[in-house]
Design a protein around this motif. Structure first.
Motif: not given
Length: 152
Positions: A118-147
């Motif tokens: 649940x803490x991991x999901x909470x963390x990834x929920x906050x990380x999601x706010x940065x997705x649109x600013x990423x130049x390297x990180x790709x949410x479709x391929x770089x997110x941890x499976x399960x989150x």
């Protein structure tokens, strides 16, 4: 406390990591989307520089699907990453790397210790706010499976 002698490695890791999750998620809540995007990009660079792990598929799973990693490899890696984070916390650049490595560290912990998911999901929920600013990180391929299902 004498009873600490009888705690399992899993229980000790869980108890040690709970305050870390608290601080990290609180820090993410205070960060802007662009700051989070910057840290995610560094995290992606760490993931992509897997030459340290060579062709060992189990260790490559640490970044992609950590629930499939054996407990032995996971806990050994967590200890190595913890040492690495301690060694790199002395400079501004080092702290950026620690912040990025913490994403993988906490994700691995959350997938290995079910009570922390649940803490991991909470963390990834906050990380999601940065997705649109990423130049390297790709949410479709770089997110941890399960989150990643959180973002569909």
């Amino acid at each position: 406390m004498a009873f600490n002698l009888f705690k399992s490695k899993r229980q000790k890791l869980k108890e040690e990591s709970e305050p870390f999750f608290e601080k990290y998620v609180a820090g993410l809540k205070e960060a802007s989307g662009s700051e989070i995007g910057y840290v995610l990009d560094i995290a992606a660079q760490i993931k992509y520089s897997t030459t340290l792990y060579g062709a060992d598929q189990e260790k490559l799973l640490l970044f992609e699907d950590p629930i499939r990693v054996s407990e032995e490899v996971a806990f050994e890696t967590l200890m190595l990453w913890k040492i690495h984070m301690g060694e790199n916390s002395g400079t501004i650049e080092g702290l950026s790397k620690v912040g990025a490595l913490s994403i993988w560290y906490l994700s691995l912990l959350a997938m290995q210790i079910a009570e922390l998911r649940i803490r991991g999901r909470e963390m990834w929920g906050e990380l999601e706010r940065g997705f649109k600013y990423c130049e390297i990180f790709d949410p479709k391929t770089d997110c941890v499976k399960g989150f990643e299902s959180h973002f569909d």
